[in-house]
Design a protein around this motif. Sequence first.
Motif, PDB file in Angstrom:
ATOM      1  N   THR A 275       0.972  -1.095  -0.105  1.00 34.53           N
ATOM      2  CA  THR A 275       0.016  -0.097  -0.043  1.00 34.53           C
ATOM      3  C   THR A 275       0.835   1.198   0.010  1.00 34.53           C
ATOM      4  O   THR A 275       0.558   2.086  -0.886  1.00 34.53           O
ATOM      5  CB  THR A 275      -0.952   0.079   1.158  1.00 34.53           C
ATOM      6  OG1 THR A 275      -1.956  -1.160   1.148  1.00 34.53           O
ATOM      7  CG2 THR A 275      -1.550   1.259   1.109  1.00 34.53           C
ATOM      8  N   ILE A 276       1.855   1.281   0.853  1.00 33.94           N
ATOM      9  CA  ILE A 276       2.673   2.537   0.796  1.00 33.94           C
ATOM     10  C   ILE A 276       3.452   2.653  -0.265  1.00 33.94           C
ATOM     11  O   ILE A 276       3.595   3.992  -0.882  1.00 33.94           O
ATOM     12  CB  ILE A 276       3.630   2.254   2.449  1.00 33.94           C
ATOM     13  CG1 ILE A 276       2.727   2.620   3.587  1.00 33.94           C
ATOM     14  CG2 ILE A 276       4.800   3.259   2.212  1.00 33.94           C
ATOM     15  CD1 ILE A 276       3.687   2.281   4.694  1.00 33.94           C
ATOM     16  N   ALA A 277       4.028   1.458  -0.942  1.00 39.55           N
ATOM     17  CA  ALA A 277       4.772   1.692  -1.974  1.00 39.55           C
ATOM     18  C   ALA A 277       3.945   2.126  -3.244  1.00 39.55           C
ATOM     19  O   ALA A 277       4.315   3.046  -3.913  1.00 39.55           O
ATOM     20  CB  ALA A 277       5.481   0.261  -2.229  1.00 39.55           C
ATOM     21  N   LEU A 278       2.724   1.609  -3.450  1.00 42.77           N
ATOM     22  CA  LEU A 278       1.989   1.921  -4.342  1.00 42.77           C
ATOM     23  C   LEU A 278       1.482   3.577  -4.396  1.00 42.77           C
ATOM     24  O   LEU A 278       1.442   4.211  -5.422  1.00 42.77           O
ATOM     25  CB  LEU A 278       0.594   1.049  -4.491  1.00 42.77           C
ATOM     26  CG  LEU A 278       0.679  -0.254  -5.124  1.00 42.77           C
ATOM     27  CD1 LEU A 278      -0.413  -0.955  -4.944  1.00 42.77           C
ATOM     28  CD2 LEU A 278       1.340  -0.200  -6.484  1.00 42.77           C
ATOM     29  N   VAL A 279       1.082   3.875  -3.330  1.00 46.80           N
ATOM     30  CA  VAL A 279       0.902   5.320  -2.949  1.00 46.80           C
ATOM     31  C   VAL A 279       1.849   6.210  -3.146  1.00 46.80           C
ATOM     32  O   VAL A 279       1.867   7.248  -4.034  1.00 46.80           O
ATOM     33  CB  VAL A 279       0.148   5.612  -1.493  1.00 46.80           C
ATOM     34  CG1 VAL A 279      -0.079   6.968  -1.248  1.00 46.80           C
ATOM     35  CG2 VAL A 279      -1.263   4.644  -1.438  1.00 46.80           C
ATOM     36  N   THR A 280       3.126   5.925  -2.767  1.00 50.67           N
ATOM     37  CA  THR A 280       4.069   6.853  -2.931  1.00 50.67           C
ATOM     38  C   THR A 280       4.540   6.837  -4.303  1.00 50.67           C
ATOM     39  O   THR A 280       4.896   7.967  -5.110  1.00 50.67           O
ATOM     40  CB  THR A 280       5.554   6.112  -2.241  1.00 50.67           C
ATOM     41  OG1 THR A 280       5.182   6.018  -0.886  1.00 50.67           O
ATOM     42  CG2 THR A 280       6.642   6.983  -2.321  1.00 50.67           C
ATOM     43  N   ILE A 281       4.501   5.861  -5.116  1.00 47.63           N
ATOM     44  CA  ILE A 281       4.892   5.604  -6.484  1.00 47.63           C
ATOM     45  C   ILE A 281       3.986   6.498  -7.278  1.00 47.63           C
ATOM     46  O   ILE A 281       4.089   7.481  -8.221  1.00 47.63           O
ATOM     47  CB  ILE A 281       4.944   4.484  -7.290  1.00 47.63           C
ATOM     48  CG1 ILE A 281       6.270   3.808  -6.549  1.00 47.63           C
ATOM     49  CG2 ILE A 281       5.129   4.316  -8.784  1.00 47.63           C
ATOM     50  CD1 ILE A 281       6.202   1.967  -6.804  1.00 47.63           C
ATOM     51  N   ILE A 282       2.540   6.453  -7.100  1.00 50.64           N
ATOM     52  CA  ILE A 282       1.423   6.946  -8.046  1.00 50.64           C
ATOM     53  C   ILE A 282       1.404   8.481  -7.477  1.00 50.64           C
ATOM     54  O   ILE A 282       1.446   9.408  -8.486  1.00 50.64           O
ATOM     55  CB  ILE A 282       0.111   6.425  -7.420  1.00 50.64           C
ATOM     56  CG1 ILE A 282       0.109   4.899  -8.192  1.00 50.64           C
ATOM     57  CG2 ILE A 282      -1.015   7.095  -8.230  1.00 50.64           C
ATOM     58  CD1 ILE A 282      -1.029   3.926  -7.737  1.00 50.64           C
ATOM     59  N   VAL A 283       1.096   8.715  -6.528  1.00 46.61           N
ATOM     60  CA  VAL A 283       0.955  10.373  -5.966  1.00 46.61           C
ATOM     61  C   VAL A 283       2.294  10.741  -5.790  1.00 46.61           C
ATOM     62  O   VAL A 283       2.057  12.082  -6.725  1.00 46.61           O
ATOM     63  CB  VAL A 283       0.265  10.210  -4.352  1.00 46.61           C
ATOM     64  CG1 VAL A 283      -0.145  11.814  -4.215  1.00 46.61           C
ATOM     65  CG2 VAL A 283      -0.950   9.511  -4.041  1.00 46.61           C
ATOM     66  N   GLY A 284       3.182  10.209  -5.305  1.00 45.02           N
ATOM     67  CA  GLY A 284       4.488  11.085  -5.509  1.00 45.02           C
ATOM     68  C   GLY A 284       4.862  11.199  -7.220  1.00 45.02           C
ATOM     69  O   GLY A 284       5.663  12.483  -7.277  1.00 45.02           O
TER      70      GLY A 284
ATOM     71  N   SER B  18       6.422  13.198   0.660  1.00 42.81           N
ATOM     72  CA  SER B  18       5.264  13.695   1.209  1.00 42.81           C
ATOM     73  C   SER B  18       4.275  12.789   1.059  1.00 42.81           C
ATOM     74  O   SER B  18       3.378  12.344   1.871  1.00 42.81           O
ATOM     75  CB  SER B  18       4.814  14.945   0.798  1.00 42.81           C
ATOM     76  OG  SER B  18       3.772  15.290   1.099  1.00 42.81           O
ATOM     77  N   ALA B  19       4.244  12.044  -0.023  1.00 37.21           N
ATOM     78  CA  ALA B  19       3.393  10.969  -0.352  1.00 37.21           C
ATOM     79  C   ALA B  19       3.592   9.790   0.429  1.00 37.21           C
ATOM     80  O   ALA B  19       2.675   9.117   1.101  1.00 37.21           O
ATOM     81  CB  ALA B  19       3.318  10.605  -1.773  1.00 37.21           C
ATOM     82  N   PHE B  20       4.951   9.532   0.683  1.00 39.83           N
ATOM     83  CA  PHE B  20       4.985   8.153   1.347  1.00 39.83           C
ATOM     84  C   PHE B  20       4.546   8.297   2.748  1.00 39.83           C
ATOM     85  O   PHE B  20       3.907   7.652   3.468  1.00 39.83           O
ATOM     86  CB  PHE B  20       6.834   8.033   1.486  1.00 39.83           C
ATOM     87  CG  PHE B  20       7.202   7.140   2.607  1.00 39.83           C
ATOM     88  CD1 PHE B  20       7.016   5.744   2.338  1.00 39.83           C
ATOM     89  CD2 PHE B  20       7.787   7.563   3.755  1.00 39.83           C
ATOM     90  CE1 PHE B  20       7.689   4.770   3.276  1.00 39.83           C
ATOM     91  CE2 PHE B  20       8.159   6.719   4.632  1.00 39.83           C
ATOM     92  CZ  PHE B  20       8.047   5.304   4.492  1.00 39.83           C
ATOM     93  N   LEU B  21       4.811   9.776   3.408  1.00 43.06           N
ATOM     94  CA  LEU B  21       4.392   9.897   4.766  1.00 43.06           C
ATOM     95  C   LEU B  21       3.050   9.862   4.906  1.00 43.06           C
ATOM     96  O   LEU B  21       2.253   9.626   6.034  1.00 43.06           O
ATOM     97  CB  LEU B  21       5.173  10.944   5.302  1.00 43.06           C
ATOM     98  CG  LEU B  21       6.582  11.017   5.433  1.00 43.06           C
ATOM     99  CD1 LEU B  21       7.306  12.524   5.924  1.00 43.06           C
ATOM    100  CD2 LEU B  21       7.067   9.983   6.563  1.00 43.06           C
ATOM    101  N   ALA B  22       2.260  10.330   3.820  1.00 48.31           N
ATOM    102  CA  ALA B  22       0.910  10.549   4.051  1.00 48.31           C
ATOM    103  C   ALA B  22       0.226   9.168   3.795  1.00 48.31           C
ATOM    104  O   ALA B  22      -0.705   8.773   4.613  1.00 48.31           O
ATOM    105  CB  ALA B  22       0.312  11.387   2.770  1.00 48.31           C
ATOM    106  N   ALA B  23       0.800   8.150   3.178  1.00 49.29           N
ATOM    107  CA  ALA B  23       0.575   6.746   2.949  1.00 49.29           C
ATOM    108  C   ALA B  23       0.531   6.386   4.416  1.00 49.29           C
ATOM    109  O   ALA B  23      -0.053   5.704   4.883  1.00 49.29           O
ATOM    110  CB  ALA B  23       1.111   6.153   1.902  1.00 49.29           C
ATOM    111  N   LEU B  24       1.801   6.518   5.044  1.00 47.93           N
ATOM    112  CA  LEU B  24       2.300   6.005   6.566  1.00 47.93           C
ATOM    113  C   LEU B  24       0.992   6.508   7.412  1.00 47.93           C
ATOM    114  O   LEU B  24       0.469   5.773   8.233  1.00 47.93           O
ATOM    115  CB  LEU B  24       3.644   6.180   6.631  1.00 47.93           C
ATOM    116  CG  LEU B  24       3.781   5.956   8.201  1.00 47.93           C
ATOM    117  CD1 LEU B  24       3.675   4.325   8.674  1.00 47.93           C
ATOM    118  CD2 LEU B  24       5.243   6.427   8.787  1.00 47.93           C
ATOM    119  N   ALA B  25       0.664   7.723   7.135  1.00 53.38           N
ATOM    120  CA  ALA B  25      -0.362   8.432   8.141  1.00 53.38           C
ATOM    121  C   ALA B  25      -1.765   7.736   7.617  1.00 53.38           C
ATOM    122  O   ALA B  25      -2.389   7.459   9.043  1.00 53.38           O
ATOM    123  CB  ALA B  25      -0.579   9.911   7.878  1.00 53.38           C
TER     124      ALA B  25
END
Length: 330
Positions: free
Chosen positions: A98-107, A219-226
């Motif tokens: 989940t964190i990896a996908l969100v970071t790649i897509i949003v970031g 920022s995307a990575f930390l938002a996913a973690l949050a």
Amino acid sequence: MKFKLPSLSTMPAWFGVLVLEVVLLIVMALTQPVFFSGSNLSNIVRSSAIPIVLGIGMTYTILTAGIDLSVGSVLAFSGILLSGIIELMPRYLAVVVTIALVTIIVGGINGTLIGRLGLNSFVVTLGTLGIFRGIAYLVTNGTTRSIDTGPLINKIGDGNVGPIPGPLLVVIVLAGISIYVLRSTYFGRDVYAVGGNEFAARLAGVFTSRVKMTVYFISAFLAALAGIMQVGRLQSAAPTAGAGIELAVVAGVLLGGTRLSGGVGSITGTVIGLLFLQTVQNSLTIQGVSSYWQQVVTGVLLGAAVLFDRFRAQYSGRRKSREETNVTKE
């Protein structure tokens, strides 16, 4: 020897907020004894963790003279994505994916449009705010999904690691890493250089587009973690999660001394600023103040932070001009 008080320009930008935090704690101790109960202090720590995690990512973007308004919707999107993935694989692996996908897509979207193509960060992240909030609503049809989180997600969201609250441990680790990165690495110096004067940084050999792309991945990575932490805290994922939190996060970052114009700020200030905001909200809740008025207070504090930032910049500028004038005369 005469004792000389430090001037406004030599004190840390977050010093005033720290003083206000101490004063608020004293007032609450005298007027509301329940404030210092173990359960309430634990609640402040746990409720502060998610905004601080988002604030750390926001600090990176604002230091480069940008902003990321999409963090709240990305938080919600991450929780919804986890709710689907967690049924397909072990929980720890679902968190990583989940964190990896969100970071790649949003970031990737924010970083490419802002860092590579040079588009305005406010406009781009306002767009991604709407996109990912909309996707969260579409996928869930506006309903909340209950999730069997398991021990890992529960610990980082609302549990304990030994005697230490899990969310607090996450904040300590992330803040420590970010303080080191910004103070002691070439990348950290490049972040400040880009925010201070992007043109000069480019002339000095800094790959400004790469730096700006990287901060939006962070920022995307930390938002996913949050988002994962929010799921662990509530045991559910909702498309409404994190709605409006981006404004509180920006307010806390600015209160902590990070300048909207970029190039000035610190993670320490961000932690203090957001902790102060959460303490204020908790104090108002204990006194029975409506949540609507709490939003008003947050807005007022945001405006005050912007005004103070402008005042401090003008004061520092005048002081620097006087010093340069004195040097020239000599």
